[in-house]
Design a protein around this motif. Sequence first.
Motif, mmCIF file in Angstrom:
data_model
loop_
_atom_site.group_PDB
_atom_site.id
_atom_site.type_symbol
_atom_site.label_atom_id
_atom_site.label_comp_id
_atom_site.label_asym_id
_atom_site.label_seq_id
_atom_site.Cartn_x
_atom_site.Cartn_y
_atom_site.Cartn_z
ATOM 1 N N ASN A 60 21.333 22.396 1.709
ATOM 2 C CA ASN A 60 22.299 21.912 0.706
ATOM 3 C C ASN A 60 21.772 22.065 -0.716
ATOM 4 N N LYS A 61 21.006 23.129 -0.917
ATOM 5 C CA LYS A 61 20.499 23.448 -2.242
ATOM 6 C C LYS A 61 21.242 24.667 -2.771
ATOM 7 N N LYS A 62 21.408 24.724 -4.076
ATOM 8 C CA LYS A 62 22.113 25.841 -4.692
ATOM 9 C C LYS A 62 21.110 26.792 -5.304
ATOM 10 N N GLN A 63 21.211 28.069 -4.945
ATOM 11 C CA GLN A 63 20.327 29.099 -5.485
ATOM 12 C C GLN A 63 21.180 30.082 -6.279
ATOM 13 N N ASP A 64 21.251 29.857 -7.583
ATOM 14 C CA ASP A 64 22.123 30.679 -8.423
ATOM 15 C C ASP A 64 21.500 32.031 -8.760
ATOM 16 N N ASN A 65 20.192 32.068 -8.931
ATOM 17 C CA ASN A 65 19.523 33.288 -9.385
ATOM 18 C C ASN A 65 18.913 34.020 -8.202
ATOM 19 N N LEU A 66 19.477 35.177 -7.876
ATOM 20 C CA LEU A 66 18.936 36.025 -6.811
ATOM 21 C C LEU A 66 18.578 37.407 -7.352
ATOM 22 N N SER A 67 18.303 37.506 -8.657
ATOM 23 C CA SER A 67 18.065 38.796 -9.305
ATOM 24 C C SER A 67 16.983 39.597 -8.592
ATOM 25 N N GLY A 68 17.340 40.808 -8.185
ATOM 26 C CA GLY A 68 16.416 41.659 -7.461
ATOM 27 C C GLY A 68 16.592 41.535 -5.965
ATOM 28 N N ALA A 69 16.670 40.296 -5.476
ATOM 29 C CA ALA A 69 16.824 40.072 -4.041
ATOM 30 C C ALA A 69 18.246 40.345 -3.580
ATOM 31 N N ALA A 70 19.220 40.027 -4.419
ATOM 32 C CA ALA A 70 20.625 40.196 -4.039
ATOM 33 C C ALA A 70 21.472 40.343 -5.288
ATOM 34 N N THR A 71 22.695 40.833 -5.102
ATOM 35 C CA THR A 71 23.619 41.069 -6.212
ATOM 36 C C THR A 71 25.013 40.630 -5.807
ATOM 37 N N CYS A 72 25.698 39.947 -6.716
ATOM 38 C CA CYS A 72 27.084 39.553 -6.483
ATOM 39 C C CYS A 72 28.006 40.696 -6.910
ATOM 40 N N PHE A 73 28.695 41.274 -5.950
ATOM 41 C CA PHE A 73 29.637 42.353 -6.227
ATOM 42 C C PHE A 73 31.061 41.825 -6.169
ATOM 43 N N PRO A 74 31.810 41.927 -7.269
ATOM 44 C CA PRO A 74 33.243 41.614 -7.180
ATOM 45 C C PRO A 74 33.955 42.733 -6.432
ATOM 46 N N PHE A 75 35.099 42.439 -5.852
ATOM 47 C CA PHE A 75 35.894 43.510 -5.272
ATOM 48 C C PHE A 75 36.300 44.475 -6.370
ATOM 49 N N PHE A 76 36.370 45.745 -6.012
ATOM 50 C CA PHE A 76 36.636 46.779 -7.010
ATOM 51 C C PHE A 76 37.936 46.516 -7.745
ATOM 52 N N ASP A 86 9.645 33.811 -3.359
ATOM 53 C CA ASP A 86 8.670 32.725 -3.495
ATOM 54 C C ASP A 86 9.348 31.457 -3.987
ATOM 55 N N ASN A 87 10.298 31.599 -4.888
ATOM 56 C CA ASN A 87 11.015 30.435 -5.397
ATOM 57 C C ASN A 87 11.835 29.776 -4.287
ATOM 58 N N MET A 88 12.519 30.582 -3.490
ATOM 59 C CA MET A 88 13.314 30.018 -2.399
ATOM 60 C C MET A 88 12.429 29.340 -1.364
ATOM 61 N N SER A 89 11.276 29.934 -1.072
ATOM 62 C CA SER A 89 10.387 29.312 -0.087
ATOM 63 C C SER A 89 9.893 27.960 -0.576
ATOM 64 N N GLN A 90 9.671 27.821 -1.893
ATOM 65 C CA GLN A 90 9.246 26.539 -2.435
ATOM 66 C C GLN A 90 10.346 25.484 -2.311
ATOM 67 N N ILE A 91 11.590 25.890 -2.470
ATOM 68 C CA ILE A 91 12.711 24.964 -2.271
ATOM 69 C C ILE A 91 12.706 24.447 -0.835
ATOM 70 N N ILE A 92 12.457 25.336 0.117
ATOM 71 C CA ILE A 92 12.437 24.951 1.537
ATOM 72 C C ILE A 92 11.260 24.028 1.821
ATOM 73 N N VAL A 93 10.087 24.352 1.268
ATOM 74 C CA VAL A 93 8.907 23.507 1.453
ATOM 75 C C VAL A 93 9.168 22.113 0.895
ATOM 76 N N GLN A 94 9.794 22.044 -0.282
ATOM 77 C CA GLN A 94 10.088 20.736 -0.887
ATOM 78 C C GLN A 94 11.082 19.956 -0.027
ATOM 79 N N TYR A 95 12.058 20.629 0.522
ATOM 80 C CA TYR A 95 13.037 19.977 1.404
ATOM 81 C C TYR A 95 12.323 19.419 2.634
ATOM 82 N N HIS A 96 11.401 20.167 3.177
ATOM 83 C CA HIS A 96 10.623 19.712 4.336
ATOM 84 C C HIS A 96 9.823 18.464 3.992
ATOM 85 N N GLU A 97 9.213 18.456 2.810
ATOM 86 C CA GLU A 97 8.429 17.298 2.386
ATOM 87 C C GLU A 97 9.306 16.077 2.132
ATOM 88 N N ASP A 98 10.520 16.326 1.675
ATOM 89 C CA ASP A 98 11.442 15.220 1.368
ATOM 90 C C ASP A 98 12.102 14.625 2.612
#
Length: 404
Positions: free
Chosen positions: A160-176, A28-40
């Motif tokens: 060109n927006k930065k989405q740092d928080n993807l908790s739950g939706a995705a996870t940053c895995f470092p190489f082992f 929902d947060n990401m979709s709002q970023i896209i909606v705002q970009y569309h409005e801008d």
Amino acid sequence: MDSVNTKQVAHIVAQVRAKQLATKSIQDNMSQIIVQYHEDHPDVSDRELAQQFLQNISTDHSTSVSINNYLNGQDINLIGYPIKFNKTHLQLNMAKEWIAEQKESLITQIIAGKFYHKLSNEIRSAELPVLQSPSTTQFWGNENPSVSSILLADIVASCNKKQDNLSGAATCFPFFSSNYELPDSFVSASYSFASKNGMTLFGDYQYGGQRYFDKQFVFGPEDCSTAVGKATYLRTDQIKSIETSSMQAAYFNRDNQYHYQGVTFLSGDIQDNQLKLIQEGDIYLIKGHTAIIATKPDNRSKITTIQFSRDIDSAENNTLGGGTYDYSLCDVARKIKSGIYILRSTDLEPLHESCSLSQLLSRIDSKYATLFSKGPLNIAGDCRMFLEDNAISTAGEFHSGSSL
């Protein structure tokens, strides 16, 4: 499944629901970023925007395929199980094809809160996702949540927006291996899902779960055995070692470190007295897969399990994530020659009181809303925080209180 009578079932319900709530919040947060970009950008038509997004995701899909082709030849001990067996290229391809199909209506769909397959991510208040639900009619229980997440994340990057928080939706895995790096030729500033040191993987199931992280994260992904391990309240060091082969070994060894005991082995024609041994909260183990049993077998040997699984490679019956799944024990035992192992944790006390599934989900929803009113955070902890009266989220920790 109507009632919850064991801590094991309550815990895995909390795992599924918490990650579901976090994923919805991030989407929902990401979709709002896209909606705002569309409005801008009123001077850019919906058709032009959709074409821009399609070009970007097409490039990202090609990059993902190239990275995976390279990783296929790499030592798994260098890159780790989740990255070695990631499904990013499949998810990006599904998202790419959907954008191409929607064309300019893509923007209208997102504004309306409709994502992959034109479905919204609304969560049913009294139900868990049913795994292998039809992808065209049910948002949860299939590939839709993970494809929607990567779709939205790719479009946000296109804006060109930065989405740092993807908790739950995705996870940053470092190489082992901390010394391993992707070659420069595979790392592009325009590609958001890989760096020289790791990859971002989408979905609440990843092969290997979070095993090689120092701490376990509340909204981090699981695989089938880590979810069962947490549901049976294993320690973090045990979670890192638990897998289906060690569960099968525990069936034959009463002195196993997990304190599991064998209940019964089902193969061929099952006897009624075997089915009567099975209780809610027991572990269902077959070949390389495991789950928590949520209901006793009915008069047709059907059980409902709660589990995490992944299968998005096929054209239908797709699954990625946590939810419920039914089995006919008699049918499975006749079909799978290696049989079904039923185990039980001997460490856990019973619940103070049983409750309905809807009551438990309402409690988890309320606890989540209190602890994460501003959205999910990538904090270390355990999903039992949603079952405890006095759990307080503080800088990646939680305090135990009285529980169900």
